[in-house]
Scaffold this active site. Structure first.
Site, PDB file in Angstrom:
ATOM      1  N   ASN A   1     -10.116  -0.440  -0.479  1.00  0.00           N
ATOM      2  CA  ASN A   1      -8.656  -0.323  -0.423  1.00  0.00           C
ATOM      3  C   ASN A   1      -8.067  -0.933  -1.696  1.00  0.00           C
ATOM      4  OD1 ASN A   1      -5.929  -0.523   0.076  1.00  0.00           O
ATOM      5  ND2 ASN A   1      -6.155  -1.406   2.130  1.00  0.00           N
TER       6      ASN A   1
ATOM      7  N   CYS B   1       0.818  -1.223   0.000  1.00  0.00           N
ATOM      8  CA  CYS B   1       0.000   0.000   0.000  1.00  0.00           C
ATOM      9  C   CYS B   1       0.849   1.268   0.000  1.00  0.00           C
ATOM     10  CB  CYS B   1      -0.953   0.002   1.184  1.00  0.00           C
ATOM     11  SG  CYS B   1      -2.037  -1.420   1.201  1.00  0.00           S
TER      12      CYS B   1
ATOM     13  N   HIS C   1      -3.421   7.161   2.334  1.00  0.00           N
ATOM     14  CA  HIS C   1      -3.801   5.863   1.789  1.00  0.00           C
ATOM     15  C   HIS C   1      -5.182   5.501   2.319  1.00  0.00           C
ATOM     16  CE1 HIS C   1      -3.988   1.729   0.787  1.00  0.00           C
ATOM     17  NE2 HIS C   1      -3.790   1.298   2.014  1.00  0.00           N
TER      18      HIS C   1
END
Ligand code: ACO
Length: 326
Positions: free
Chosen positions: A283, A116, A253
């Site tokens: 996500n 990520c 994020h």
């Protein structure tokens, strides 16, 4: 003092056509919209078709970014793709995109694996190569088809992830070394491999010869993420000599709306300055930041001259931040 900086001249993104809502998820596993919405802020996610790969969605984002920058693929000196869902084990997804875009022979291509945090890692690397004068124009892509490494029978993980691709084009420009410069003003990367087991796939090329599925210790990841995202954001603001009041947007994020909310509070930023797109993307790992950046510029929220803090955390653990002036 004149120095070389990287200005951000183009932005593009793409989300696959197929959308799965929380109600759709409730038909697949024992879950419901209320649990997912209140725990994560996610309402729906985009999922790639069976024959749609990371390079395919990246290519659309890449072409959109070239168009927005008003340059051609021939102008690119480098393509770097942050992803954990490469089309093939080798060559890189960047090489495939390069071939499809028709870049000139000599354009550097590579993928990087930092989960990520991948986009912030890739941005930092491209920025440093531009600052050193090794390249002038770089395309930085964050792209994932996480649906391909999601266990669709595991309610602990399958509701959290989605697919998407975002691309940003960096180009060398002159700056004065001040916070009023445009482009990438500061970057900082971190990692701590002692957390390797807390967020990982159940296999890989060398261990099982299969990609595996994502598993994690959700609560530990949550706690670590709040501190890591805050630390990285504070570091890049300090490097550039700016404070929270100077920031137009915090773009973290997108892993969980509650993580994002906590980070915004720790940084003393009002909710209106904190970008949240997780409701419709879930996500998408390395793609969350470039997709959100491209969306928020396209819808007019982020404007030219705005100061934006990017901050990300992911498997490894890895984390990092960047301060950019659009
Ligand atoms: N629907 C209904 N119930 C569920 C679901 C679901 N989809 N998933 C888990 N549960 C249940 C569990 O089985 C557990 O039940 P039990 O208590 O009977 O054992 C219970 O819900 C757990 O609930 P909470 O402890 O309240 O869950 P929590 O508030 O910790 O939220 C979550 C879980 C959303 C995973 C959170 O910890 C989180 O977001 N962590 C961050 C993890 C993350 O984002 N990882 C992604 C990659 S890392 C990154 O991008 C930074």
């Amino acid at each position: 003092m004149t120095l070389i900086r990287s200005e951000l001249i183009g932005f593009g993104h793409y989300l696959p056509a197929k959308v799965l809502t929380n109600d759709d998820m409730a038909k697949m596993v024992d879950t419901n919209d209320e649990w997912i919405s209140t725990r994560t802020g996610i309402k729906s996610r985009h999922v790639a078709a069976e024959n749609e790969f990371t390079s395919d969605i990246s290519l659309i984002a890449a072409n959109n970014a070239l168009k927005s920058a008003n340059i051609s693929a021939q102008d690119l000196d480098m393509i770097i793709v942050a992803t954990v869902t490469t089309d093939d084990t080798t060559p890189s997804t960047a090489a495939k995109i390069s071939g499809k875009l028709g870049t000139r022979s000599g354009t550097i291509t590579t993928d990087i694996s930092a989960a990520c945090s991948g986009f912030v890692y890739a941005l930092t690397m491209a920025d440093n190569m531009i600052r050193l004068g090794q390249i002038k124009t770089a395309m930085v892509i964050g792209a994932e088809t996480l649906s391909k490494i999601t266990d669709w029978t595991d309610r602990n993980t399958c509701v959290l992830f989605g697919d998407g691709a975002g691309a940003v084009i960096l180009r060398a420009c002159e700056g004065e070394g001040k916070a009023s410069d445009k482009g990438v003003l500061a970057t900082k990367l971190y990692a701590d491999g002692s957390h390797y087991e807390q967020l990982k796939t159940t296999g890989g090329v060398s261990t099982t010869q299969k990609a595996g599925f994502i598993t994690m210790d959700g609560k530990e990841v949550f706690k670590f993420a709040v501190n890591a995202l805050t630390q990285a954001a504070e570091n890049v603001m300090e490097q550039a000599g700016v404070s929270s009041e100077d920031i137009d947007w915090l773009l973290p994020h997108q892993a969980n709306a509650r993580i994002i909310e906590n980070v915004g509070k720790k940084l003393n930023l009002p909710d209106e300055k904190v970008i949240v797109t997780i409701d419709h993307t879930a996500n998408t790992s390395a793609a969350t930041i470039p997709v959100a950046l491209s969306e928020e510029i396209a819808n007019g929220h982020i404007k030219k001259g705005d100061l934006v803090v990017l901050t990300a955390m992911g498997a490894g653990f890895t984390w990092g931040g960047a301060l950019v002036r659009i």
